[in-house]
Design an enzyme around this catalytic site. Structure first.
Site, short mmCIF file in Angstrom:
data_model
loop_
_atom_site.label_atom_id
_atom_site.label_comp_id
_atom_site.label_asym_id
_atom_site.label_seq_id
_atom_site.Cartn_x
_atom_site.Cartn_y
_atom_site.Cartn_z
CB CYS A 135 -0.91 -0.01 1.23
SG CYS A 135 -1.82 1.52 1.46
CB CYS A 138 -0.50 2.37 4.11
SG CYS A 138 -2.04 1.71 3.50
CG ASP A 139 3.26 1.25 4.51
OD1 ASP A 139 2.79 1.72 5.55
OD2 ASP A 139 3.10 0.06 4.16
#
Length: 316
Positions: A135, A138-139
């Site tokens: 993701c 997300c990261d």
């Protein structure tokens, strides 16, 4: 019937939430089960630009939050429970949660979705969350000014690679072939981006490190040669983002609901499965396009058809 839901929906992604909204609006006693976060894969989407009517700069989480709100406004219950067993034959379907609770319903909508496909190489599992991610939204910020590799050659891989260029100083797309499966317009944008490089005819053989990801072993599928790429000494680590497709989350229904060879549930245009009163919607079913817009359409159809089934079957 007391303590029996009209419709039980398994999964709170866009398909499940749309089914919940349509079910609840039709005054049916509706419950949606979700084992983790509401929203499914869309919650890891930075920007939803292709959902008709979505506001400018709409994000996956904001779209999901609105869907959840609509479901609740019309009276749908959303329960946090992982469904571990189903008994779908018979007029009343029985669903068992990991919590130990048992639920009963007249109709079931399976909206279990799909999850990212793994590379399957040594080190992938050990370094997930320590350098390996599925993701970008997300990261990505963990890799500000670092090097990252993006594994895959489809739309999502190339789009996520371009998103990662906002953070990483260098993004290398690793693809097992020369040609890409993505839209030509996306490919052209990526090739024009000065931060993006390409490592073609190549696969990831192993991911290595001591506590955090420090090196990746690559293999050229044409020559058979392998080589190990080490993180920059000053950085100490780098990122590997994997976008090589999705896997249907349908193991629970194997041998119960008819599926194709890839374990996607087979339905007709009305979302009906081979079992009366059991419907499927969204990414877990056989379909030509897996997008938020098709998932919500599936969910709406499934709920309307479930209502029709209940009225005919139970005379309500």
């Amino acid at each position: 019937m007391e303590n029996v839901y009209d419709i039980a929906i398994i999964g709170a992604g866009p398909a499940g939430l749309a089914a919940g909204l349509y079910g609840a609006r039709a005054k049916m006693k509706t419950v949606i089960f979700e084992k983790s976060k509401n929203g499914g894969q869309i919650v890891i989407t930075h920007e939803v630009a292709n959902y008709p009517g979505s506001v400018e700069n709409a994000s996956g989480p904001s779209l999901v939050a609105r869907m959840v709100q609509q479901c609740k406004e019309f009276g749908a219950e959303i329960k946090r429970d992982d469904i571990v067993e189903v008994q779908l034959e018979g007029d009343i379907k029985v669903i068992k949660g990991q919590s130990g609770e048992e639920y009963r319903a007249k109709a079931v909508v399976v909206a279990a979705g799909a999850s990212p496909r793994k590379i399957g190489c040594p080190g992938e599992k050990e370094f997930t969350g320590k350098g390996v991610s599925y993701c970008a939204t997300c990261d990505a910020d963990f890799f500000e000014d670092f090097e990252v590799f993006v594994v895959g050659g489809g739309d999502s891989a190339i789009e996520e690679a371009m998103y990662l260029t906002k953070f990483a100083r260098k993004v290398t797309i690793v693809h097992r072939r020369q040609g890409f499966r993505c839209a030509k317009s996306i490919e052209e944008k990526a090739k024009a981006n000065p931060k993006i490089e390409f490592l073609l005819d190549t696969v990831v053989e192993e991911i290595k490190g001591d506590g955090i990801l420090e090196s990746v072993v690559f293999k050229n599928v044409v020559t058979g040669e392998t080589f190990e790429y080490h993180a920059d000494e000053e950085d100490g680590t780098m990122g590997v983002f994997v976008f090589i497709g999705v896997v249907a989350q349908t193991d629970l229904y194997k041998g119960i609901i008819d599926m194709n060879e890839q374990n996607y549930i087979i339905t007709d245009d009305c979302m009906r499965t081979n079992i009366p009163g059991v419907f499927a919607a969204g990414d877990c079913r056989v379909k030509p396009l897996r997008q938020v817009v098709t998932a919500t359409a599936d969910g709406a159809i499934a709920a309307v058809m479930a209502e029709k089934y209940i009225n005919e079957k139970f005379g309500e």
